[in-house]
Each structure stands twice: as structure tokens, then as C-alpha cells.
Design a protein around this motif. Structure first.
Motif, short mmCIF file in Angstrom:
data_model
loop_
_atom_site.label_atom_id
_atom_site.label_comp_id
_atom_site.label_asym_id
_atom_site.label_seq_id
_atom_site.Cartn_x
_atom_site.Cartn_y
_atom_site.Cartn_z
N TYR A 96 7.59 15.53 54.47
CA TYR A 96 8.79 15.78 54.04
C TYR A 96 9.83 15.90 54.68
O TYR A 96 10.78 15.61 54.27
N LEU A 97 9.79 15.77 56.28
CA LEU A 97 10.93 15.41 56.85
C LEU A 97 11.45 13.67 56.42
O LEU A 97 12.49 13.74 56.27
N GLN A 98 10.38 13.03 56.29
CA GLN A 98 10.71 11.54 55.85
C GLN A 98 10.91 11.50 54.56
O GLN A 98 12.10 10.95 54.09
N ALA A 99 10.50 12.43 53.44
CA ALA A 99 11.15 12.27 52.18
C ALA A 99 12.44 12.96 52.12
O ALA A 99 13.52 12.34 51.46
N THR A 100 13.15 13.93 52.86
CA THR A 100 14.22 14.44 52.84
C THR A 100 15.25 13.22 53.25
O THR A 100 16.17 13.07 52.82
N LEU A 101 14.89 12.46 54.22
CA LEU A 101 15.67 11.53 54.75
C LEU A 101 15.80 10.25 53.66
O LEU A 101 16.69 9.56 53.34
N GLU A 102 14.51 9.94 53.06
CA GLU A 102 14.58 9.02 51.98
C GLU A 102 15.54 9.37 50.99
O GLU A 102 16.35 8.28 50.47
N VAL A 103 15.40 10.51 50.45
CA VAL A 103 16.13 10.90 49.38
C VAL A 103 17.66 10.88 49.56
O VAL A 103 18.60 10.60 48.85
N GLY A 104 17.75 11.35 51.01
CA GLY A 104 19.36 11.54 51.26
C GLY A 104 19.76 9.88 51.20
O GLY A 104 21.01 9.76 50.88
N PHE A 105 19.20 9.11 51.67
CA PHE A 105 19.57 7.57 51.85
C PHE A 105 19.80 6.99 50.63
O PHE A 105 20.81 6.32 50.23
N ILE A 106 18.79 7.40 49.55
CA ILE A 106 18.93 6.89 48.05
C ILE A 106 20.29 7.52 47.23
O ILE A 106 20.90 6.67 46.77
N GLU A 107 20.35 8.91 47.40
CA GLU A 107 21.36 9.39 46.71
C GLU A 107 22.83 9.06 47.11
O GLU A 107 23.69 9.35 46.43
N ARG A 108 22.89 8.61 48.39
CA ARG A 108 24.06 8.08 48.75
C ARG A 108 24.74 6.73 48.12
O ARG A 108 25.85 6.14 48.04
N SER A 109 23.72 6.05 47.37
CA SER A 109 24.11 4.80 46.73
C SER A 109 23.78 4.75 45.20
O SER A 109 24.20 3.77 44.81
N VAL A 110 23.34 5.83 44.53
CA VAL A 110 23.14 5.85 43.19
C VAL A 110 23.06 7.23 42.49
O VAL A 110 23.02 8.37 43.43
N ASP A 111 23.67 7.21 41.47
CA ASP A 111 23.98 8.51 40.78
C ASP A 111 22.52 8.78 40.22
O ASP A 111 22.16 8.20 39.31
N LEU A 112 22.01 9.89 40.65
CA LEU A 112 20.57 10.34 40.03
C LEU A 112 20.65 11.13 38.77
O LEU A 112 19.46 11.59 38.29
N ARG A 113 21.80 11.62 38.22
CA ARG A 113 21.75 12.58 37.25
C ARG A 113 21.36 11.84 35.94
O ARG A 113 21.73 10.77 35.61
N ALA A 114 20.25 12.34 35.41
CA ALA A 114 19.74 11.81 34.04
C ALA A 114 19.33 10.38 34.40
O ALA A 114 19.03 9.69 33.40
N ALA A 115 18.92 10.04 35.38
CA ALA A 115 18.41 8.74 35.92
C ALA A 115 16.74 8.60 35.45
O ALA A 115 16.21 9.52 35.37
N ARG A 116 16.50 7.40 35.16
CA ARG A 116 15.17 7.08 35.01
C ARG A 116 14.55 6.15 36.15
O ARG A 116 15.12 5.29 36.47
N VAL A 117 13.66 6.55 36.53
CA VAL A 117 12.91 6.24 37.99
C VAL A 117 11.62 5.68 37.99
O VAL A 117 10.74 6.05 37.16
N LEU A 118 11.20 4.60 38.56
CA LEU A 118 10.25 3.92 38.46
C LEU A 118 9.82 3.88 40.02
O LEU A 118 10.36 3.10 40.82
N GLU A 119 8.54 4.46 40.43
CA GLU A 119 7.94 4.50 41.72
C GLU A 119 6.68 3.62 41.68
O GLU A 119 5.74 3.98 40.99
N ILE A 120 6.64 2.60 42.45
CA ILE A 120 5.37 2.00 42.70
C ILE A 120 4.79 2.32 44.03
O ILE A 120 5.13 1.94 44.82
N GLY A 121 3.69 2.89 43.77
CA GLY A 121 2.74 3.35 44.76
C GLY A 121 3.28 4.66 45.44
O GLY A 121 3.98 4.36 46.26
N ALA A 122 2.97 6.00 44.97
CA ALA A 122 3.64 6.89 45.16
C ALA A 122 2.92 8.12 46.38
O ALA A 122 3.30 8.93 46.64
N GLY A 123 1.73 7.26 46.68
CA GLY A 123 0.99 8.08 47.59
C GLY A 123 0.52 9.39 46.91
O GLY A 123 0.19 9.37 45.79
N TYR A 124 0.54 10.36 47.31
CA TYR A 124 0.29 11.81 46.97
C TYR A 124 1.58 12.57 46.07
O TYR A 124 1.40 13.47 45.68
#
Length: 313
Positions: A96-124
Motif C-alpha cells: 500500500y505504500l506503493q499504491a499510494t505513490l502510484e495513485v498520487g502519480f496518476i492523479e497529477r495527470s488525469v481527472d478521476l472524477r466519474a472516470a471509467r478505469v480499465l486495469e489489466i492485471g490487478a494482482g489482488y
């Protein structure tokens, strides 16, 4: 007082077994061997959890207030009994330390409000859990192997509330043609973390083509290359597992993964390999903490809305 200055019984044993007169004769490799593991360095082969917790503890000191806020909003992180430490009263594990950094990196480049997200290979499901806990997305689709999906479906059911879980759609790759299953559905964001490097190159190309047709943006985090350093893992899974690992992913060049210059030199190839097509450009890229040879990049289609212009197969 006479006799006070003497070795403890613990050190008498260490001297007898490891820090011997014979061991001091040849110092060629002693810093990587048992004498030094008793004098100054914990043996990494038997202290893996100690080093993991040290890594997490040290990384926790680098998180900023926004990172901690994401973690606080991401509840039930203790499910599954992770290897974790506590920092300022909050439990944190490496996932989850990695997850918070991943989401932080993502949200600086895209507006996630009402977004539709596709994840390929989500692990757990750590990234999905963190993203849904911090952003009111409209829908989240996971494409994965059926075997892995057993974990993500069960885990996300345990950690998400009913409203969040209802936004999920699971598409097992064995049960249907993925392109057909997602036909006519456009996504604001595609995500791949650490699984493109474990697929055949042809499969990666198929997914990038799918992203090119169906997504407006892409976040990818994967290794920049392969390694053959036996000292890192002892090749404990055998040569067959190593050979099969070398066959996967679009980036199969072998490099010294703990040489920052070698890693940096491989970054242009990484950015080119994961660009879905010439219609896309990199918005941001950076080293993906904490792994020395992982990189992350955010791509966006050059022409907004162009995904709908491309036909499905």
C-alpha cells in the motif's frame, strides 16, 4: 574491577563458529560472508523480513501529507495479515505504500472524477482499492487471469463497501475474447502495473492495441529490463523458471539493475515500448520507488476523444 572486560557468551559462540582466526586469513569476500554478517551486517538470506520492514520503515519517512491522507482513506488494509510497520501510529506495508505513490502519480495527470478505469492485471487489487477509496470513479474494469481474479474478487469484496464493489467488472481472459467483451466501451484511463513484463510480447501488443482503441490515457509501471544476477535470489526456482521469465515482456535486455546509469539508459526504450501507438505521447515519467529498475509513465492520446474513432477488431 578485574575480569569485567570479556566477551559475552553470545560472542564467545560467534568467535568460536564464525569470526575465527582462519576466516581472517583471506579477506577477499568476507564482507559478503558469515563473519561480516556477525560483525556488522545482518545476513540477508535469513533476515529477509527484517530488511523488508527496514525498507518499509525508511520509505514511510519519505511520504508526504497527501500520501498519508490516501492511506487513511483506504480502509481495511490489514486484511490478509501483511508484513507491516507502524509510523506515527499508522500501519503501513510495502504494497500500500506503493499504491499510494502510484495513485498520487496518476492523479497529477488525469481527472478521476466519474472516470471509467480499465486495469489489466490487478494482482489482488491494491491499486484498485486505493484508487476507489480516494476517487469517485464511475466504473472500474479488471481484466486478468481467472486464477488471479479469485484473489482480487475475494479481497476487494472484503475491503470495499457495497457501493464501491458495485462499480467493479471482472473480465477473465480465459472465458471470453477481451476485445469483444470491451467492444463499444471507452475508458478514461488504462492501468498496467508489473504484469506486461510477465506476458508474451504478442500478448502485450494485443493489450496495447486494445488500449489504443478503448482508452484516452494510460499509466504503466514495469521493469526497464531483465537481470541474471544470481546473488539476488540464488535462482531458487531453477533454470526453467529463469528461462521462461527471460522470454516475457517487450523489454528483455539484461542489465545491472542496481546501476542507476544502466537503468537510465534503458528508459527511452521503456517509453517507446509502452506507447500504445504514434497517436500517444508521454505526459510524465519517473523512477518507480522503491525498485531500482522499475519505471512509471503516463501517456495521453494526442487527439482527445480519438479512441472512439478507431474500429474494434
Amino acid at each position: 574491577m578485574a575480569g569485567v572486560y570479556r566477551a559475552s557468551r553470545q560472542w564467545e559462540r560467534i568467535i568460536r563458529q564464525w569470526v575465527t582466526e582462519e576466516a581472517a586469513v583471506d579477506l577477499t569476500h568476507f564482507k559478503s560472508e558469515r563473519p561480516n554478517h556477525k560483525m556488522s551486517l545482518w545476513d540477508p538470506e535469513v533476515n529477509g523480513v527484517r530488511y523488508l520492514k527496514t525498507l518499509v520503515h525508511n520509505l514511510a519517512t519519505t511520504l508526504d501529507p497527501d500520501d498519508w491522507a490516501r492511506l487513511r482513506r483506504t480502509g481495511r488494509r490489514e486484511v490478509g495479515d501483511p508484513v507491516a510497520v507502524r509510523w506515527h501510529g499508522m500501519q503501513v506495508c510495502l504494497d500500500y505504500l506503493q499504491a499510494t505513490l502510484e495513485v498520487g502519480f496518476i492523479e497529477r495527470s488525469v481527472d478521476l472524477r466519474a472516470a471509467r478505469v480499465l486495469e489489466i492485471g490487478a494482482g489482488y487489487g491494491r491499486t484498485c482499492h486505493t484508487l476507489l477509496s480516494n476517487h469517485d470513479v464511475a466504473a472500474y474494469c479488471i481484466v486478468d487471469l481467472r486464477s488471479t481474479m479469485r484473489f482480487s474478487r475475494g479481497y476487494l469484496r472484503a475491503v470495499l463497501d457495497d457501493v464501491q464493489f458495485a462499480k467493479l467488472r471482472f473480465v477473465p481472459v480465459e472465458d471470453m475474447d477481451v476485445g469483444h467483451a470491451l467492444s463499444g466501451i471507452d475508458f478514461d484511463l488504462g492501468i498496467n502495473i508489473n504484469s506486461f513484463a510477465e506476458m508474451t510480447p504478442d500478448t502485450v501488443r494485443c493489450y496495447l492495441d486494445l488500449i489504443d482503441r478503448r482508452c484516452a490515457a494510460l499509466y504503466v509501471k514495469n521493469p526497464v529490463g531483465k537481470y541474471q544476477d544470481r546473488s539476488l535470489d540464488g535462482h531458487v526456482e531453477g533454470d526453467e523458471a529463469r528461462w521462461r521469465a527471460m522470454e516475457t515482456g517487450p523489454l528483455r535486455q539484461v542489465l545491472d539493475i542496481h546501476d542507476d546509469q544502466a537503468v537510465r539508459a534503458a528508459v527511452p526504450g521503456f517509453l517507446a515500448a509502452y506507447r500504445p501507438s504514434a497517436d500517444w505521447s508521454e505526459v510524465a515519467d519517473a523512477w518507480a520507488v522503491p525498485w531500482s529498475f522499475y519505471w512509471q509513465a503516463f501517456y495521453r492520446r494526442k487527439r482527445p476523444g480519438a479512441a472512439a474513432d478507431r474500429p474494434d477488431d
